[in-house]
Design a protein around this motif. Sequence first.
Motif, PDB file in Angstrom:
ATOM      1  N   PHE A 176       0.806  -1.223   0.000  1.00  0.00           N
ATOM      2  CA  PHE A 176       0.000   0.000   0.000  1.00  0.00           C
ATOM      3  C   PHE A 176       0.838   1.272   0.000  1.00  0.00           C
ATOM      4  O   PHE A 176       0.285   2.361  -0.207  1.00  0.00           O
ATOM      5  N   PHE A 177       2.144   1.159   0.185  1.00  0.00           N
ATOM      6  CA  PHE A 177       2.992   2.328  -0.026  1.00  0.00           C
ATOM      7  C   PHE A 177       3.378   2.450  -1.488  1.00  0.00           C
ATOM      8  O   PHE A 177       3.082   3.450  -2.135  1.00  0.00           O
ATOM      9  N   THR A 178       4.034   1.429  -2.048  1.00  0.00           N
ATOM     10  CA  THR A 178       4.497   1.558  -3.433  1.00  0.00           C
ATOM     11  C   THR A 178       3.323   1.660  -4.403  1.00  0.00           C
ATOM     12  O   THR A 178       3.406   2.379  -5.406  1.00  0.00           O
ATOM     13  N   GLY A 179       2.235   0.950  -4.114  1.00  0.00           N
ATOM     14  CA  GLY A 179       1.075   1.006  -5.011  1.00  0.00           C
ATOM     15  C   GLY A 179       0.423   2.373  -5.025  1.00  0.00           C
ATOM     16  O   GLY A 179       0.109   2.917  -6.093  1.00  0.00           O
ATOM     17  N   THR A 180       0.216   2.955  -3.836  1.00  0.00           N
ATOM     18  CA  THR A 180      -0.418   4.277  -3.816  1.00  0.00           C
ATOM     19  C   THR A 180       0.551   5.372  -4.236  1.00  0.00           C
ATOM     20  O   THR A 180       0.127   6.404  -4.758  1.00  0.00           O
ATOM     21  N   ARG A 181       1.834   5.149  -4.030  1.00  0.00           N
ATOM     22  CA  ARG A 181       2.825   6.105  -4.557  1.00  0.00           C
ATOM     23  C   ARG A 181       2.727   6.170  -6.071  1.00  0.00           C
ATOM     24  O   ARG A 181       2.704   7.267  -6.672  1.00  0.00           O
ATOM     25  N   ALA A 182       2.675   5.018  -6.715  1.00  0.00           N
ATOM     26  CA  ALA A 182       2.534   4.981  -8.169  1.00  0.00           C
ATOM     27  C   ALA A 182       1.229   5.638  -8.600  1.00  0.00           C
ATOM     28  O   ALA A 182       1.185   6.396  -9.580  1.00  0.00           O
ATOM     29  N   ALA A 183       0.153   5.351  -7.873  1.00  0.00           N
ATOM     30  CA  ALA A 183      -1.135   5.953  -8.201  1.00  0.00           C
ATOM     31  C   ALA A 183      -1.056   7.470  -8.148  1.00  0.00           C
ATOM     32  O   ALA A 183      -1.500   8.170  -9.077  1.00  0.00           O
ATOM     33  N   ALA A 184      -0.476   7.998  -7.069  1.00  0.00           N
ATOM     34  CA  ALA A 184      -0.375   9.445  -6.902  1.00  0.00           C
ATOM     35  C   ALA A 184       0.419  10.080  -8.028  1.00  0.00           C
ATOM     36  O   ALA A 184       0.060  11.148  -8.543  1.00  0.00           O
ATOM     37  N   CYS A 185       1.494   9.428  -8.439  1.00  0.00           N
ATOM     38  CA  CYS A 185       2.337   9.993  -9.497  1.00  0.00           C
ATOM     39  C   CYS A 185       1.660   9.923 -10.862  1.00  0.00           C
ATOM     40  O   CYS A 185       2.120  10.575 -11.804  1.00  0.00           O
ATOM     41  N   GLY A 186       0.590   9.183 -10.962  1.00  0.00           N
ATOM     42  CA  GLY A 186      -0.181   9.133 -12.201  1.00  0.00           C
ATOM     43  C   GLY A 186      -1.457   9.945 -12.169  1.00  0.00           C
ATOM     44  O   GLY A 186      -2.253   9.884 -13.109  1.00  0.00           O
ATOM     45  N   GLY A 187      -1.681  10.697 -11.091  1.00  0.00           N
ATOM     46  CA  GLY A 187      -2.864  11.550 -11.025  1.00  0.00           C
ATOM     47  C   GLY A 187      -4.050  10.946 -10.307  1.00  0.00           C
ATOM     48  O   GLY A 187      -5.132  11.536 -10.305  1.00  0.00           O
ATOM     49  N   THR A 188      -3.877   9.783  -9.696  1.00  0.00           N
ATOM     50  CA  THR A 188      -4.957   9.147  -8.939  1.00  0.00           C
ATOM     51  C   THR A 188      -4.798   9.483  -7.457  1.00  0.00           C
ATOM     52  O   THR A 188      -3.713   9.338  -6.898  1.00  0.00           O
ATOM     53  N   THR A 189      -5.897   9.912  -6.834  1.00  0.00           N
ATOM     54  CA  THR A 189      -5.852  10.366  -5.452  1.00  0.00           C
ATOM     55  C   THR A 189      -6.690   9.515  -4.511  1.00  0.00           C
ATOM     56  O   THR A 189      -6.683   9.748  -3.299  1.00  0.00           O
ATOM     57  N   THR A 190      -7.405   8.538  -5.033  1.00  0.00           N
ATOM     58  CA  THR A 190      -8.182   7.611  -4.213  1.00  0.00           C
ATOM     59  C   THR A 190      -8.159   6.242  -4.877  1.00  0.00           C
ATOM     60  O   THR A 190      -8.318   6.141  -6.106  1.00  0.00           O
ATOM     61  N   ILE A 191      -7.983   5.187  -4.072  1.00  0.00           N
ATOM     62  CA  ILE A 191      -8.124   3.831  -4.588  1.00  0.00           C
ATOM     63  C   ILE A 191      -9.097   3.063  -3.698  1.00  0.00           C
ATOM     64  O   ILE A 191      -9.230   3.349  -2.506  1.00  0.00           O
ATOM     65  N   ILE A 192      -9.804   2.117  -4.313  1.00  0.00           N
ATOM     66  CA  ILE A 192     -10.576   1.129  -3.560  1.00  0.00           C
ATOM     67  C   ILE A 192     -10.018  -0.226  -3.957  1.00  0.00           C
ATOM     68  O   ILE A 192     -10.104  -0.632  -5.121  1.00  0.00           O
ATOM     69  N   ASP A 193      -9.452  -0.901  -2.982  1.00  0.00           N
ATOM     70  CA  ASP A 193      -8.720  -2.133  -3.232  1.00  0.00           C
ATOM     71  C   ASP A 193      -9.629  -3.344  -3.042  1.00  0.00           C
ATOM     72  O   ASP A 193     -10.405  -3.419  -2.090  1.00  0.00           O
TER      73      ASP A 193
ATOM     74  N   ARG B 238      -2.944   4.845 -15.956  1.00  0.00           N
ATOM     75  CA  ARG B 238      -4.352   4.860 -16.373  1.00  0.00           C
ATOM     76  C   ARG B 238      -4.786   6.226 -16.897  1.00  0.00           C
ATOM     77  O   ARG B 238      -5.371   6.346 -17.991  1.00  0.00           O
ATOM     78  N   MET B 239      -4.543   7.267 -16.116  1.00  0.00           N
ATOM     79  CA  MET B 239      -5.040   8.598 -16.472  1.00  0.00           C
ATOM     80  C   MET B 239      -4.403   9.101 -17.760  1.00  0.00           C
ATOM     81  O   MET B 239      -5.086   9.599 -18.664  1.00  0.00           O
ATOM     82  N   ALA B 240      -3.088   8.963 -17.873  1.00  0.00           N
ATOM     83  CA  ALA B 240      -2.406   9.462 -19.069  1.00  0.00           C
ATOM     84  C   ALA B 240      -2.823   8.692 -20.315  1.00  0.00           C
ATOM     85  O   ALA B 240      -3.023   9.284 -21.385  1.00  0.00           O
ATOM     86  N   LEU B 241      -2.943   7.375 -20.205  1.00  0.00           N
ATOM     87  CA  LEU B 241      -3.312   6.568 -21.366  1.00  0.00           C
ATOM     88  C   LEU B 241      -4.718   6.898 -21.853  1.00  0.00           C
ATOM     89  O   LEU B 241      -4.952   7.060 -23.059  1.00  0.00           O
ATOM     90  N   LEU B 242      -5.667   7.015 -20.919  1.00  0.00           N
ATOM     91  CA  LEU B 242      -7.039   7.311 -21.346  1.00  0.00           C
ATOM     92  C   LEU B 242      -7.156   8.722 -21.882  1.00  0.00           C
ATOM     93  O   LEU B 242      -7.877   8.959 -22.857  1.00  0.00           O
ATOM     94  N   PHE B 243      -6.430   9.654 -21.290  1.00  0.00           N
ATOM     95  CA  PHE B 243      -6.450  11.019 -21.827  1.00  0.00           C
ATOM     96  C   PHE B 243      -5.885  11.041 -23.238  1.00  0.00           C
ATOM     97  O   PHE B 243      -6.463  11.624 -24.159  1.00  0.00           O
ATOM     98  N   SER B 244      -4.748  10.375 -23.415  1.00  0.00           N
ATOM     99  CA  SER B 244      -4.082  10.389 -24.714  1.00  0.00           C
ATOM    100  C   SER B 244      -4.920   9.721 -25.788  1.00  0.00           C
ATOM    101  O   SER B 244      -5.111  10.261 -26.891  1.00  0.00           O
ATOM    102  N   GLU B 245      -5.435   8.523 -25.484  1.00  0.00           N
ATOM    103  CA  GLU B 245      -6.164   7.753 -26.489  1.00  0.00           C
ATOM    104  C   GLU B 245      -7.640   8.131 -26.565  1.00  0.00           C
ATOM    105  O   GLU B 245      -8.319   7.774 -27.534  1.00  0.00           O
TER     106      GLU B 245
END
Length: 462
Positions: free
Chosen positions: A75-92, A344-351
């Motif tokens: 939950f550290f490395t996973g949410t760190r990656a999420a934050a760096c991609g523009g995601t601010t909430t996860i439901i696991d 996720r965010m960058a790919l969907l925005f781009s495509e």
Amino acid sequence: MKVLIKGGTLVDANREYRRDLLIENGKIAQTSADIPDKQVDQVIDASGLLVMPGGVDVHTHFNIDVGIARSCDDFFTGTRAAACGGTTTIIDHMGFGPTGCNLHHQLELYHQYARDKAVIDYSFHGVIQHINDAILDELTSMVHEEGISSFKFYLTYKYNLQDADTLHLLRRLKEVGALATVHPENNAVVNDNRERFIKEGKTAPIWHARSRPVACEAEAIARTINLARLAGDAPLYIVHLSNGLGLEYVKLAQAQRQPVWVETCPQYLLLDINLYQRPDALKYILTPPLRPHGEQDKLWVGITDGSINTVATDHCTFPLSLRQRMAADDFTRCPNGLPGVENRMALLFSEGVATGRISPSRFVALTSATPAQLFGLWPRKGNLMPGSDADLVLFDPHCRTTIHHSELHDNVDYSPWEGFTCHGWPVMTLSRGEVVCERGRFTGRAGHGRFLHRQPFSVNRG
């Protein structure tokens, strides 16, 4: 602290508009055409940028034990990656516990996993392993005391539910105010195919995909939709849709005003079955598998016409080195899952947005607003209204960035998106008003993320 974001274009699920945005004490305090920068602690220049609600990814698997391996993102490395991609909430999606355990067992375990580690706010989906009166009774306290208002059940794997149990579960979830989420694949078909292929010596990665064909997933989708109808129109959410036939069943239900929603993932929009012919094909083993290229077009139609409601990731990471050791000669020994929470965010925005398939507002609906509404987080998350959490992502719509795993923040040893060039990129992420990533540099901290006690499900809210 008071933080002022000036000069940007705000984008919510309904419109785009030029406004400044003021943050006070982690909440959105005001949006206005020209907010003075006096008496604020920080000013962020958002000129030329889109200011959007931070992403809500409702399908991750951090620290999951799948019996043969444990995923390498906690939950550290996973949410760190999420934050760096523009995601601010996860439901696991919590993993299975010991045979016969109650619902609270896994919840308590996952609280231990996430507490003091998560970088961004988080919640969990309950996991259903078996059905009996005690489990059905326990659902009430899970929803109304623990704030867990969605539960996942499986139609494949070890703890797959039979139709009678599925029917009882769907009825009870509707009664207690919870949303049922389902992994739909016909378990009998999967097992029959796998046994036959093994006997025939067909153990290369391509046979993983062929053991779980489109009709195998689509049949289970149709069956579950019908069971939900028989359960009094119990609300139903289909996870990780990968094919057009399954989408047709969803559209039929939606046309009849049945409460059915569906998510897909970037891998099903952008990757295809041909990757299983590559020497590194084990990288792409996930369930459901990647599909023929033509299925992508069908899913994009669902993205544009509104029949697909959310885009999540199903982020579940097992190193390629581990996969190669375990499954070099037999796909059935390979742990399933792909990384993706950071892209996720960058790919969907781009495509989606940059190609003109969808508007920026539709992007916000798919990635944050609708997930927040469906899963009991609205209006706290997924919007730009005063009083909501200041969870924001600033996107540069003109920035072109090529994805390289060496620059990502997860804990796995590869990316399925290596070499993809994205048109549009998240350049800053704020979680409750704090900058947690800026231009690829992680600035957050373990323990900043809080557990989110979610509201019971409501069709009107969803």
